[in-house]
Design an enzyme around this catalytic site. Sequence first.
Site, PDB file in Angstrom:
ATOM      1  N   GLY A  31     -70.559 166.413  97.490  1.00  0.00           N
ATOM      2  CA  GLY A  31     -70.214 165.259  98.314  1.00  0.00           C
ATOM      3  C   GLY A  31     -70.591 163.938  97.667  1.00  0.00           C
ATOM      4  O   GLY A  31     -70.858 163.867  96.481  1.00  0.00           O
ATOM      5  N   HIS A  37     -64.777 162.605  91.025  1.00  0.00           N
ATOM      6  CA  HIS A  37     -64.316 163.722  91.861  1.00  0.00           C
ATOM      7  C   HIS A  37     -62.813 163.598  92.136  1.00  0.00           C
ATOM      8  O   HIS A  37     -62.086 164.593  92.137  1.00  0.00           O
ATOM      9  CB  HIS A  37     -65.061 163.737  93.196  1.00  0.00           C
ATOM     10  CG  HIS A  37     -66.538 163.987  93.073  1.00  0.00           C
ATOM     11  ND1 HIS A  37     -67.481 163.014  93.313  1.00  0.00           N
ATOM     12  CD2 HIS A  37     -67.219 165.100  92.741  1.00  0.00           C
ATOM     13  CE1 HIS A  37     -68.683 163.531  93.140  1.00  0.00           C
ATOM     14  NE2 HIS A  37     -68.565 164.779  92.785  1.00  0.00           N
ATOM     15  N   GLN A  61     -80.401 174.835  94.310  1.00  0.00           N
ATOM     16  CA  GLN A  61     -80.376 174.323  92.940  1.00  0.00           C
ATOM     17  C   GLN A  61     -81.316 173.133  92.747  1.00  0.00           C
ATOM     18  O   GLN A  61     -81.331 172.526  91.686  1.00  0.00           O
ATOM     19  CB  GLN A  61     -78.950 173.985  92.504  1.00  0.00           C
ATOM     20  CG  GLN A  61     -78.312 172.804  93.213  1.00  0.00           C
ATOM     21  CD  GLN A  61     -76.834 172.695  92.877  1.00  0.00           C
ATOM     22  OE1 GLN A  61     -76.010 173.493  93.328  1.00  0.00           O
ATOM     23  NE2 GLN A  61     -76.454 171.707  92.079  1.00  0.00           N
ATOM     24  N   GLY A 147     -66.203 169.056  86.084  1.00  0.00           N
ATOM     25  CA  GLY A 147     -66.191 167.899  85.187  1.00  0.00           C
ATOM     26  C   GLY A 147     -67.038 168.152  83.947  1.00  0.00           C
ATOM     27  O   GLY A 147     -68.046 168.850  83.989  1.00  0.00           O
ATOM     28  N   LEU A 184     -69.894 158.280  85.634  1.00  0.00           N
ATOM     29  CA  LEU A 184     -69.954 158.274  87.099  1.00  0.00           C
ATOM     30  C   LEU A 184     -70.796 159.448  87.593  1.00  0.00           C
ATOM     31  O   LEU A 184     -70.672 160.565  87.110  1.00  0.00           O
ATOM     32  CB  LEU A 184     -68.551 158.372  87.698  1.00  0.00           C
ATOM     33  CG  LEU A 184     -67.611 157.198  87.471  1.00  0.00           C
ATOM     34  CD1 LEU A 184     -66.358 157.353  88.342  1.00  0.00           C
ATOM     35  CD2 LEU A 184     -68.280 155.870  87.771  1.00  0.00           C
TER      36      LEU A 184
END
Length: 283
Positions: A31, A37, A61, A147, A184
Amino acid sequence: MEIFRTPAEIQAYALSAKRRGKTISLIPTMGYLHAGHASLIDIARQRADIVIVSIFVNPTQFGPNEDLDAYPRDFEHDRTLCEDHKVDAVYAPAPDSMYADDASTWVEETVLSRPLCGASRPIHFRGVTTVVAKLFNLTLPDYAVFGRKDAQQLLVIRRMVRDLNFPIEIIAAPLVRDEDGLALSSRNRYLSAEERKRALVLSRSLRAGRRTIEGGGLETIPTVIELMKKEIEAAGGRVDYVEALDTGSLTAPNADTTELLLAVAAYFGTTRLIDNQFIQVKS
Ligand code: PAF
């Protein structure tokens, strides 16, 4: 766009789509979505009939002293971004619906997850592989997009998919940077304006390091690493690691290496940032 909150709901949705012969792309996220994203969603859209975005800040995690509670969350913003990018379904489970209280099964990759971020975050990748395996079982994707910003995560997930025979194609999406070069990340919001400016040393020194290695070969690696560390410290960062490793094994490169991962993790204030460059090695 449909929103699902429980494992049973999203699995029923995915099963019904598969029975109708539809292909599915999954973008797993925690999120606080940004343009990086959005680019993953757009790539996913090109591949499959149905695009599912999962939004789950996965507790397994995060280490005990990490930023689980502080991790930024903004569901309304995320929902709008997903709608704008024509996502078909968002899976945003309540934290206690994802793991049974007495859950005792882990999925753990034991080689590629050890160096780099795995050295300073020992349980991190076990949490990532476990939740991603669960998300794969819940959303039944044909494609999953990750990514290159989280380069080690991408390599670990690819290894897991190979080793456990998940019938899923992992798509690596390019790292997206702000105009000033900062990669980012949802964690960029922790940075003060001053820290953000200082953090630009990461992308700058990686670019320079890449040019040096491309021009001078593997012998230049020790010098590049020393220089990068000095530059990051001079800019006020605290280096966690700077390393150049073979992308196939995440070990030191050798004569057979065809691709390198030049990767860095450093703290600016209390914020830990990562960045990297993939470098093709000339034979
Ligand atoms: O990259 C992330 O945001 C997370 O590690 C992931 C893949 C969604 C697993 O929680």
